[in-house]
Design a protein around this motif. Structure first.
Motif, PDB file in Angstrom:
ATOM      1  N   ARG A  70       0.827  -1.190   0.000  1.00 34.44           N
ATOM      2  CA  ARG A  70       0.000   0.000   0.000  1.00 34.44           C
ATOM      3  C   ARG A  70       0.867   1.248   0.000  1.00 34.44           C
ATOM      4  O   ARG A  70       0.627   2.200  -0.738  1.00 34.44           O
ATOM      5  CB  ARG A  70      -0.901  -0.004   1.237  1.00 34.44           C
TER       6      ARG A  70
ATOM      7  N   PHE B  16       2.409   6.359  -2.111  1.00 33.04           N
ATOM      8  CA  PHE B  16       3.216   7.365  -1.454  1.00 33.04           C
ATOM      9  C   PHE B  16       4.405   7.819  -2.267  1.00 33.04           C
ATOM     10  O   PHE B  16       4.895   7.107  -3.128  1.00 33.04           O
ATOM     11  CB  PHE B  16       3.682   6.846  -0.095  1.00 33.04           C
TER      12      PHE B  16
ATOM     13  N   ASN C 222      -1.784   8.843   7.438  1.00 34.16           N
ATOM     14  CA  ASN C 222      -2.360   7.701   8.178  1.00 34.16           C
ATOM     15  C   ASN C 222      -1.497   6.442   8.200  1.00 34.16           C
ATOM     16  O   ASN C 222      -1.871   5.391   7.721  1.00 34.16           O
ATOM     17  CB  ASN C 222      -3.773   7.372   7.682  1.00 34.16           C
TER      18      ASN C 222
ATOM     19  N   ARG D 287      -7.632  -2.380   0.477  1.00 36.83           N
ATOM     20  CA  ARG D 287      -7.101  -1.691   1.636  1.00 36.83           C
ATOM     21  C   ARG D 287      -7.036  -0.223   1.297  1.00 36.83           C
ATOM     22  O   ARG D 287      -6.538   0.164   0.253  1.00 36.83           O
ATOM     23  CB  ARG D 287      -5.704  -2.240   1.917  1.00 36.83           C
ATOM     24  N   TYR D 288      -7.555   0.554   2.184  1.00 36.13           N
ATOM     25  CA  TYR D 288      -7.649   1.975   1.945  1.00 36.13           C
ATOM     26  C   TYR D 288      -6.271   2.620   1.893  1.00 36.13           C
ATOM     27  O   TYR D 288      -5.404   2.297   2.683  1.00 36.13           O
ATOM     28  CB  TYR D 288      -8.455   2.607   3.065  1.00 36.13           C
ATOM     29  N   ALA D 289      -6.087   3.524   0.978  1.00 36.33           N
ATOM     30  CA  ALA D 289      -4.811   4.238   0.947  1.00 36.33           C
ATOM     31  C   ALA D 289      -5.075   5.717   1.161  1.00 36.33           C
ATOM     32  O   ALA D 289      -5.338   6.164   2.251  1.00 36.33           O
ATOM     33  CB  ALA D 289      -4.098   3.985  -0.365  1.00 36.33           C
TER      34      ALA D 289
ATOM     35  N   SER E 196      -7.253   3.269  -3.314  1.00 37.68           N
ATOM     36  CA  SER E 196      -7.169   2.097  -2.473  1.00 37.68           C
ATOM     37  C   SER E 196      -6.372   1.042  -3.205  1.00 37.68           C
ATOM     38  O   SER E 196      -6.366   0.984  -4.421  1.00 37.68           O
ATOM     39  CB  SER E 196      -8.547   1.574  -2.105  1.00 37.68           C
TER      40      SER E 196
END
Lengths: 254, 254
Positions: free
Chosen positions: A163, A168, A249, B83-85, B90
């Motif tokens: 992720r 990112f 997060n 899965r949340y990003a 996501s």
DNA sequence: CGCTGCCTTGATCTTCTTCAAAACGTGTGG
DNA sequence: CCACACGTTTTGAAGAAGATCAAGGCAGCG
């Protein structure tokens, strides 16, 4: 800027090659969370199945593609798990410390090592044949549960890294890698968290999925901001709050 | 180009909501590789612990962050783990078919679901409380081994995806994703491998760690080369050789 | 000391994302 | 059954992030 001939905080203790001689193995085994709560005589029987092995910095412990017939547990030192990508490129999958395991876990699916393991420091590992480990799992449900849990956690970690790697920026990923390393291998030293595992810029880059140059740039920038200090083979985190703040997060891992 | 009103090879069978009613559960259970080789009466006891649940397309089965107190096994249909990003972003972690499991595996480390599970098609799942599953593991070593093996394989898959995500270009990653999906969910249909799991371009992009637009461009290019055909919610691989050839030293996964 | 390898820094260039808009399919309601 | 309206997909053009190429500096070691 203000980077004068500062102290190199490296204080790497030499590890005796025989640090985990047969005599000590039992103690090591019993302290592994893995075998926690087992009866003395079970531990002894298990201990008899294990072998101990010493490695020097840079030694290859297991090679990607070899038959996966042993399970290894790190007793002392740190071990680097990497996976070949392109010629010259490789992904640094994980860095393992005391108590972590790797190697042939599955008898079926993974008949070959998916990763190469090398010793980052003088290390000593204990290892066991997969057959014997399977036997232990069958005999000791608590070990089975523990294994399942560790694997689940690792799977989650890997997915979390996935992720991170995608959404990112390079600098966020690097920050994340530093925090992760600090949490697992860092030592508190007058207000800083020192990571003295000898990871090169290239290693850090490989963990963050970027290039050596970019890694260097990011670290320079972080130093400039006073968030970290770093040198050849070490990084010290001075302000982990600020470092975490770089990452949206984020979640602790492992 | 030569893309006239071609056949849409979609032939999605409706799935009865009660496809896995209690009556059928035992059969399903016994066919799961998971419980293979267990005695009839053990199976029955295990069966009693399971619940069955039907879902419609798009339903949420489990939500990221919820307490992980159940383990789910897909009986019929396909399920999407994501899965949340970032807001809007996501990561599509995995796509699961019959026999795959997800959910709270560990009691300790992972007390909350790391992923959100949604039904891609009408699906039916069976589920069991984690406590009960732990009990099964303890009671039936073969299930423990099987679980360890599946988890190891998944961990390897996740790491392999990590490797791909970093070193490879967007189109290579997409090709990889297609091959992976084809291997797991594809159906042979006159010379092609059809993936009729209703994955949008956005889903594919999320699996490959790129954007919808890039995914679209890559698929267009592959179609132009005659390697695949694709439409809304389906992709058919015509020349998997060529597709594999796009990817440097690829490895089969799962 | 001087070498060798690691680290840093700079400039360019490719790739992918982003923003924007048009084309297409699909399902809907008339 | 047709036409409309919506969401998905496709395509285009501009922009940014990072990879790549290329030197130069610094540390540790013989």
């Amino acid at each position: 800027m203000a980077s004068r001939k500062r102290d190199t905080p490296l204080r790497r203790e030499k590890i005796e090659a025989d640090a985990c001689s047969p005599a000590l193995r039992l103690r090591i085994l019993s302290e592994l969370p893995f075998f926690e709560g087992l009866a003395e005589r079970d531990l002894e029987r298990i201990n008899a199945r294990f072998r101990d092995l010493g490695f020097h910095t840079g030694d290859t412990i297991a090679r990607e593609g070899d038959r996966a017939e042993r399970l290894y547990i790190v007793a002392v030192g740190t071990v680097r798990l990497s996976r070949y990508a392109e010629p010259g490129q490789s992904l640094l999958v994980d860095v393992l410390g005391t108590g972590d395991f790797f190697g042939g876990m599955a008898g079926y699916g993974l008949s070959r090592n998916p990763d190469t393991a090398t010793a980052l420091t003088s290390s000593c590992l204990i290892s066991i044949g997969t057959d014997h480990f399977r036997e232990i799992i069958v005999r000791h449900p608590s070990v089975a549960l523990r294994t399942v849990e560790r694997l689940s956690a690792r799977l989650d970690t890997a997915r979390e890294m996935l992720r991170q790697l995608m959404g990112f920026s390079a600098s966020q990923r690097l920050s994340f890698v530093l925090l992760r390393l600090a949490a697992r291998l860092g030592e508190a030293r007058d207000g800083e968290t020192l990571i003295q595992t000898p990871l090169s810029r290239e290693d850090l880059a490989a963990m963050a999925g970027t290039t050596t140059e970019t890694a260097s740039r990011v670290l320079s920038e972080l130093s400039r901001q006073g968030i970290i200090r770093s040198g050849r083979g070490w990084v010290a985190i001075r302000d982990s709050e600020a470092l975490s703040a770089e990452i949206p997060n984020s979640r602790g891992l492992d």
